[in-house]
Design an enzyme around this catalytic site. Structure first.
Site, PDB file in Angstrom:
ATOM      1  N   ARG A  30       0.383  -0.995  -0.169  1.00  0.00           N
ATOM      2  CA  ARG A  30       0.045  -0.247   0.418  1.00  0.00           C
ATOM      3  C   ARG A  30       0.887   1.178   0.128  1.00  0.00           C
ATOM      4  O   ARG A  30       0.656   2.125  -1.086  1.00  0.00           O
ATOM      5  CB  ARG A  30      -1.006  -0.191   1.013  1.00  0.00           C
ATOM      6  N   HIS A 226       6.173   4.310  12.474  1.00  0.00           N
ATOM      7  CA  HIS A 226       6.580   4.538  11.461  1.00  0.00           C
ATOM      8  C   HIS A 226       7.905   4.840  10.974  1.00  0.00           C
ATOM      9  O   HIS A 226       7.502   6.096  10.606  1.00  0.00           O
ATOM     10  CB  HIS A 226       5.353   4.196  10.523  1.00  0.00           C
ATOM     11  N   HIS A 228      10.469   6.374   8.197  1.00  0.00           N
ATOM     12  CA  HIS A 228      11.110   7.291   6.818  1.00  0.00           C
ATOM     13  C   HIS A 228      12.677   7.354   7.173  1.00  0.00           C
ATOM     14  O   HIS A 228      13.266   7.559   8.148  1.00  0.00           O
ATOM     15  CB  HIS A 228      10.269   8.052   5.685  1.00  0.00           C
ATOM     16  N   CYS A 259       5.545   9.621   0.351  1.00  0.00           N
ATOM     17  CA  CYS A 259       3.892   9.799   0.662  1.00  0.00           C
ATOM     18  C   CYS A 259       4.022  11.252  -0.633  1.00  0.00           C
ATOM     19  O   CYS A 259       4.829  12.416  -0.964  1.00  0.00           O
ATOM     20  CB  CYS A 259       4.242  11.060   1.693  1.00  0.00           C
ATOM     21  N   ASN A 268      10.208   4.452   3.231  1.00  0.00           N
ATOM     22  CA  ASN A 268      10.139   3.490   4.063  1.00  0.00           C
ATOM     23  C   ASN A 268      11.300   2.766   5.055  1.00  0.00           C
ATOM     24  O   ASN A 268      12.100   2.692   4.127  1.00  0.00           O
ATOM     25  CB  ASN A 268       9.193   2.785   4.588  1.00  0.00           C
TER      26      ASN A 268
END
Length: 325
Positions: A30, A226, A228, A259, A268
């Protein structure tokens, strides 16, 4: 010229005070693919997710039920999700999906999705650019989504972006992030994912935010991270979170992702890089690193470029030299 031998696995040297097992929340299908310019065929996405599951990942975020106008890459959510039916159910894996609003939730529930995620912002500028709302307005939009999902028995994850820095507003105060995070959890979310959307966090900042959230009643067990890797800090920040007791880490196979609404957001944390570090620490993930690496090499071939993951590059066979070399 001979190819040097490669180390297949890291030496295991446990460190004290870390969780015994980590759940990797795989976001490659995703978050990793959403920013791809060329449309990835639905069949490739389905095979990617099946390969990730076969590699031992137990949570694979499948897609997003956003309007196709905003994320064209994920316009095939209705076509993709039924292709994953053999992976869910008793003994299967978790297949979370992102929903932006009630309409997205309806689409997801109609296909049998049992794990839902909403995506909020800790800053006003990103909320306006990503959701076309204020922070308060986005929380109001999420309230009926979370309520209905919970009433339907679904698990709800709340993503909170820009937790450490915003490309328009700069450093984000910890208290500001805590206020929005607490409001998001108060809606009824089961889990909170703290997003370092542009990759500016450092370990001390991570520990400070986690401590502040705990002080406001958000338990560590409900928090995921999460990160990056814009400045090469994703693994060090992850280790800081693990030392605090966090046991859910988001990562993207091959280091894919970014993003679409924050151009400074690079890839990521690569799942392979994370697994390499965790294996070295003796932390169980249930993931077969060889199978995962092979999956990222396969997908890189489909995308037409090499994987940015350092571990994938290190473990992948080097191409044979050309006759001219």
């Amino acid at each position: 010229m001979t190819t040097p031998e490669r180390v297949a696995l890291p030496m295991t040297v446990p460190a004290p005070g870390l969780p015994a097992r980590i759940r990797i929340h795989e976001v490659g299908a995703r978050d990793g693919l959403q920013n791809e310019k060329a449309v990835v065929p639905t069949a490739v996405k389905a095979e990617f997710i099946h390969r990730l599951a076969a590699a031992g990942l137990t949570t694979v975020e499948a897609t997003s039920f956003v309007h196709p106008k905003w994320v064209p890459q994920l316009a095939d959510a209705e076509a993709l999700f039924p292709l994953l039916g053999d992976l869910s159910g008793a003994g299967g894996i978790a297949l979370p999906v992102l929903v932006p609003n009630e309409r997205g939730l309806e689409r997801a529930l109609a296909l049998g999705a049992r794990r839902i995620a909403v995506f909020g912002s800790a800053t006003e500028t990103f909320a306006a650019r990503n959701l076309n709302r204020t922070v308060a307005g986005s929380l109001a939009m999420f309230e009926p989504v979370v309520g209905r999902a919970k009433a339907d028995g679904a698990h709800v994850r709340g993503y909170l972006s820009m937790c450490f820095g915003d490309p328009w507003e700069g450093p984000v105060p910890v208290r500001q992030v805590v206020r929005v995070a607490k409001a998001l959890m108060d809606l009824g979310c089961d889990e909170l994912s703290l997003g370092d959307t542009i990759g500016v966090a450092t370990p001390g900042h991570v520990r400070s935010l986690l401590t502040a959230l705990n002080d406001e009643g958000v338990p560590t067990g409900s928090i995921g991270v999460h990160f990056h890797d814009t400045y090469g800090q994703a693994l060090s920040n992850t280790l800081a979170a693990l030392q605090h007791g966090v046991s859910t880490v988001d990562a993207s196979a091959g280091g894919l992702g970014g993003c679409p609404y924050a151009k400074s957001a690079t890839g990521n944390l690569a799942t392979e890089d994370l697994v390499w570090m965790l294996q070295g620490l003796g932390i169980d993930t249930g993931v077969d690193l060889d199978a995962l690496t092979a999956t990222s090499v396969w997908l890189a071939g489909k995308l037409g470029r090499p994987s940015p993951s350092r571990t994938v590059r290190a473990l992948s066979p080097s191409p044979a030299p050309s006759p001219e070399e």
